[in-house]
Design an enzyme around this catalytic site. Structure first.
Site, PDB file in Angstrom:
ATOM      1  CD  GLU A 175      10.628   6.348   4.902  1.00 51.58           C
ATOM      2  OE1 GLU A 175      11.559   6.940   5.485  1.00 51.58           O
ATOM      3  OE2 GLU A 175      10.036   6.828   3.917  1.00 51.58           O
ATOM      4  CG  ASP A 219      12.256   1.489  15.891  1.00 48.55           C
ATOM      5  OD1 ASP A 219      11.994   2.653  15.538  1.00 48.55           O
ATOM      6  OD2 ASP A 219      11.521   0.834  16.655  1.00 48.55           O
ATOM      7  CG  ASP A 225       8.954   8.308   0.664  1.00 50.87           C
ATOM      8  OD1 ASP A 225       9.995   8.162   1.331  1.00 50.87           O
ATOM      9  OD2 ASP A 225       8.271   9.355   0.669  1.00 50.87           O
ATOM     10  CD  GLU A 280       1.257  11.144  18.660  1.00 48.66           C
ATOM     11  OE1 GLU A 280       1.515  10.305  17.765  1.00 48.66           O
ATOM     12  OE2 GLU A 280       0.718  12.241  18.436  1.00 48.66           O
ATOM     13  CG  HIS A 294      19.840   4.543  11.036  1.00 54.21           C
ATOM     14  ND1 HIS A 294      19.439   5.745  11.576  1.00 54.21           N
ATOM     15  CD2 HIS A 294      21.027   4.781  10.417  1.00 54.21           C
ATOM     16  CE1 HIS A 294      20.336   6.675  11.296  1.00 54.21           C
ATOM     17  NE2 HIS A 294      21.298   6.113  10.590  1.00 54.21           N
TER      18      HIS A 294
END
Length: 590
Positions: free
Chosen positions: A295, A322, A260, A370, A324
């Protein structure tokens, strides 16, 4: 004794009922072991460590550590708890469970169809045992891999699992360690792989006694969104973090792990702690495939290299947020928060993510300002785990809305077909297969000031949405998030299930054979238009093409050679509104 040979954590149980207890408590002058109500002083080992060997300790014995101020704390490396996260730990016999499916050799990554589930809400009972009873249903559907949301012991009995504090202990609210092993064993007997979501970037707010035991476990000058950063460069800390993934893979025979939010794992060591973890796992487990996914909001590829023969030396795949996010904007029109990055011509971002992996490959994010991402065209399609919904994207909405409730059945079917027939690895969220519309809400089980802080923080997060956010700590918030299995007995649920099963059967027959040995650079964007995407991928066997239209207006279908593998609505040859068409042309194609 060198630093590397010192064991800092956990209790080692031997067949002779002898147990050696270890604890790193650099912030304490002395520590006493309380074992079955008997107190025994522990021996300092230097460098902040304490240990003690005790003979004739029966499995199931309760123990805790008594500090000089009289407080009793559980073992940070507990293998099981007697009750909640604040109570005594239990001595566990690692050989108490007798495995049945000992010849399980795993499944290749290319076959993966991932089904993400939360143990507490997957069944009415919310236990490992009850979840195991549903595994034959998932196997018959065509699922090949179960991904469990985190199960490490956390505060309370209700939660997503990302606030775990005892990283080695299955949550007692779900069952015992042996019952978790039985879940994995049952899955293997049905041909299902099982992977576990694991959190190594922070500890939860309740039951975390590490700052008291060893303040230098954390770097006070480093912060994550959830608190102080972990000091991965400190030897005892690194041992705790590096050993945990391998423990879950060996003790419970998981087939892989999902790591995660690794962008929050800041480590200045060489090698980076994540590379050390992956390298150790690859060296230790060689008799079966182990699948490691990440992730990471940075869109990086250095953790996911491939050898010349296609083998995986480090991590196997990356969750593709991205894809999704771009799909969600294209289908729903929502452009708030992180969806800002895909507000302009979302179909172009969808097409790029399908053809090349990441959407952002070095562009500047409108949301953050960014630069984000690196070039990902060299990655094979199977390096990306795609989804049209998951626990995050559903549960982080104010009302926990599932995609079907947001965009309707027709568009959802188009996206489901595209997900399951793309050469990327698909992930489904529990209930998606039968058209679940029950929400999956954010829920916790905290009390007092912590409960109030979570409730107020959640309300503030959605203060500009003009919505009443359900109280995360209310039992009914948790209850509303449980799957409605009765829908399987209704015509709508049965129709969704048949649709899903048809797609999964087609995937295994026509898509999976293309993926083994597939290289990067094989995707091509053919067309984009509002709501419309047409892409293709060229493999040794031929070219796979995917055309979809989620818009309200028909679009011109490009000339695409090959046999139609799937069309929805059935028989559709043109890109009318809410249409998906998948074709395959044998051999080197256009």
């Amino acid at each position: 004794m060198t630093a590397k040979s010192i064991r800092y954590w956990g209790c080692e149980y031997s067949d002779a009922n002898n147990v050696r207890f270890h604890l790193w408590a650099s912030g304490q002058q002395h520590v006493t072991l309380c074992l079955n109500d008997e107190t025994l002083p522990m021996n300092p080992t230097g460098d902040g460590g304490f240990e003690l060997t005790v003979n004739n300790v029966a499995p199931g014995s309760a123990y805790s550590f008594i500090l000089p101020d009289g407080s009793a704390v559980p073992d940070p490396a507990s293998r099981a708890q007697q009750g909640d996260v604040n109570g005594p730990s239990l001595v566990c016999d690692p050989h108490s469970y007798v495995w049945r499916n000992t010849h399980w050799q795993g499944r290749p990554w290319e076959e993966s169809v991932v089904y993400e589930l939360h143990i507490g809400t997957f069944t009415p009972e919310g236990t490992f045992r009850a979840a195991a009873d549903k595994l034959p249903y998932l196997a018959s559907l065509g699922i090949t891999m179960i991904e469990l949301m985190p199960v490490s012991q956390a505060g309370g009995n209700r939660g997503w699992g990302y606030d775990g504090v005892l990283l080695y202990a299955p949550h007692s609210a779900y069952g015992t360690p042996d019952e978790l092993k039985a879940f994995v064993d049952t899955a293997h007997g049905l041909g299902l792989s099982v992977v576990l979501d694991i959190v190594l970037n922070h500890f939860g707010p309740e039951g975390n006694y590490l700052p008291k035991l060893a303040p230098d476990f954390f770097h006070p000058e480093r912060m994550t969104p959830w608190g102080n950063g972990i000091a991965y460069d400190v030897a005892p800390v690194r041992q705790f973090i590096v050993d945990a993934p391998l423990y879950w893979l060996t003790e419970f025979r998981f087939d892989g792990l999902r790591f995660d939010a690794i962008d929050q794992i800041e480590d200045t060591s060489e090698p980076h702690v994540l590379i050390e973890i992956a390298t150790r796992i690859r060296a230790a487990i060689t008799d079966r495939p182990v699948h490691l996914t990440t992730e990471d909001s940075r869109n990086v590829v250095f953790l996911h290299p491939r050898e010349e023969d296609g083998s995986v030396p480090l991590f196997t795949g990356e969750w593709n947020d991205d894809l999704h996010n771009a799909v969600h904007v294209m289908a729903s029109g929502e452009t708030h928060a992180w969806y800002q990055d895909f507000a302009e011509k979302p179909e172009q971002w969808v097409a790029r993510a399908l053809a090349e992996g990441f959407a952002y490959q070095g562009e500047r994010s409108p949301q953050t300002g960014e630069i984000r991402g690196v070039k990902s065209t060299a990655q094979p399609p199977a390096a990306f785990v795609d989804f049209i919904q998951n626990h995050d994207q559903v549960g982080n909405r104010a009302q926990g809305d599932r995609l079907l409730s947001l965009i309707g059945e027709e568009r959802t079917r188009v996206l489901m077909a595209a997900l399951l027939l793309s050469p990327h690895i698909p992930l489904m969220f529990m209930g998606e297969e039968f058209g679940e519309t029950q929400p999956f809400l954010f829920f916790t089980d905290f009390h007092g000031d912590l409960a109030r802080a979570v409730r107020e923080g959640r309300a503030k997060e959605f203060s500009d949405h003009d919505e009443t956010v359900p109280d995360p700590n209310a039992p009914e918030t948790f209850a509303r998030s449980k799957l409605d299995w009765d829908k399987l007995n209704q015509p709508d649920g049965q129709n969704w299930l048949r649709f899903t099963q048809q797609l999964l059967q087609l995937r295994q027959r026509a898509i999976v054979p293309l993926l083994a040995g597939a290289q990067g650079g094989n995707g091509r964007v053919i067309k984009t238009a509002p709501g419309c995407v047409v892409v293709s991928w060229t493999f040794i066997q031929g070219t796979l093409s995917l055309a979809l239209n989620t818009g309200d207006q028909p679009q011109t279908m490009p000339e695409i050679a090959g046999e139609t593998l799937f069309a929805w609505p059935e028989g559709r040859t043109e890109l009318l509104a809410n249409t998906v068409i998948v074709r395959f042309a044998q051999g080197e194609s256009t």
